[in-house]
Design an enzyme around this catalytic site. Structure first.
Site, PDB file in Angstrom:
ATOM      1  N   ASP A  96       0.816  -1.217   0.000  1.00 23.58           N
ATOM      2  CA  ASP A  96       0.000   0.000   0.000  1.00 23.58           C
ATOM      3  C   ASP A  96       0.851   1.269   0.000  1.00 23.58           C
ATOM      4  OD1 ASP A  96      -2.055  -1.804   0.311  1.00 23.58           O
ATOM      5  OD2 ASP A  96      -2.905  -0.838   2.085  1.00 23.58           O
ATOM      6  N   HIS A 114       3.783  -2.355   3.015  1.00 26.08           N
ATOM      7  CA  HIS A 114       3.822  -1.010   2.421  1.00 26.08           C
ATOM      8  C   HIS A 114       5.127  -0.842   1.645  1.00 26.08           C
ATOM      9  CE1 HIS A 114       0.951  -0.762   5.732  1.00 26.08           C
ATOM     10  NE2 HIS A 114       0.385   0.217   5.068  1.00 26.08           N
TER      11      HIS A 114
HETATM   12 NI    NI Z   1      -2.516   2.981   3.428  1.00 27.06          NI
END
Ligand code: NI
Length: 287
Positions: free
Chosen positions: A64, A204
């Site tokens: 992400d 991430h």
């Molecule tokens: Ni996020």
């Protein structure tokens, strides 16, 4: 060797063309379209090479908040490991790193929508939610010629209203690595050791430690006999439908923003105070 260098350099300079100025807008548009078509074909070929998850155990790795400075190194590592992932991108970052999104798409990874700038959608008006989703879809479409295939709301925070407005499949996660909070090799490795078939793993691509630990993350998953695929491939049999939610841990129910319950998290540090607990809030501040 030295004497041969300068004549060759000068010839190259004389005969090279400036790609940014020697084409008319129409010619550039045609070239861009051809480039997008080739990238699409490459992506389709890569996709077709993915596993059949009804026959072998699969796991979806997701990243992400990018594209960002470490995304290309992550793409290199995924390529070396013959693994496909899903990247939930922020529209504003697509604007800053269009070439990285183009490469991500061409290498067969899924592109998902993670809103324009990571606001908590539940706190926004319907018009603003629509902007966050639609503007990001438009930016991705403009960059790679294809719309994102699924949506992941920032913080995993969504409601029926936001899902209806997004009108896309909503993908949450079943293994939260908390890589944004505990940025150590040891923590990430421990968190991933809990993964099993059909899990959706949250990481991430904006954190250096995540990139540096990724080779070991992929090795752990492979050693478990899991095939690393994109979200679309993981859910291929049931199919992804707009407004429906996928990827939640079956035992945990809807996502709650609280410290993860894995042994790794329990031992890593004392639980953070509730207000400080949200992941991507910290990520947003950093970015
Ligand atoms: Ni996020």
């Amino acid at each position: 060797m030295k004497s041969a260098f300068w004549p060759l350099f000068l010839m190259a300079t004389l005969f090279s063309c400036d790609k940014s100025t020697d084409k008319s807008p129409e010619e550039r548009k045609i070239l861009d379209e051809k480039h997008a078509a080739v990238a699409d074909s490459l992506a389709e070929v890569k996709k077709a090479q993915e596993c059949d998850c009804t026959q072998v155990p699969c796991v979806a790795v997701t990243f992400d908040d990018g594209p960002g400075p470490y995304t290309e190194q992550i793409l290199d590592i995924l390529k070396q490991n013959d693994a496909h992932a899903t990247f939930y991108v922020l529209g504003k970052n697509v604007l800053n790193f269009p070439h990285i999104l183009q490469r991500t798409h061409a290498e067969g990874h899924d592109i998902g929508n993670h809103s324009w700038d990571h606001k908590n959608l539940k706190s926004l008006s319907a018009e603003k939610v629509a902007f966050e989703v639609n503007e990001t879809n438009a930016q991705v479409q403009k960059t790679i010629g294809k719309m994102p295939t699924s949506f992941r709301p920032p913080y995993g925070s969504y409601s029926k209203k936001t899902a209806d407005i997004a009108n896309m499949p909503v993908i949450i996660w079943s293994v939260d690595t908390n890589d944004w909070r505990y940025r150590t090799h040891a923590h990430l490795v421990k968190a991933v050791q809990a993964a099993k078939a059909n899990d959706v793993i949250l990481m991430h691509d904006i954190h250096k430690n995540t990139m540096e630990t990724l080779p070991d993350v992929l090795k752990i998953l492979k050693d478990k006999g899991l095939h690393i695929v994109s979200v679309e491939t993981l859910f291929k049999k049931q199919g992804l439908k707009p407004k429906e939610t996928y990827g939640l841990h079956p035992d945990k129910g809807p996502y709650q923003p609280k410290p993860d319950s894995t042994a790794a998290t329990k031992t890593a540090a004392a639980p953070a105070p509730a207000k400080k607990a949200h992941p991507s809030k910290k990520a947003v501040l950093k970015h």
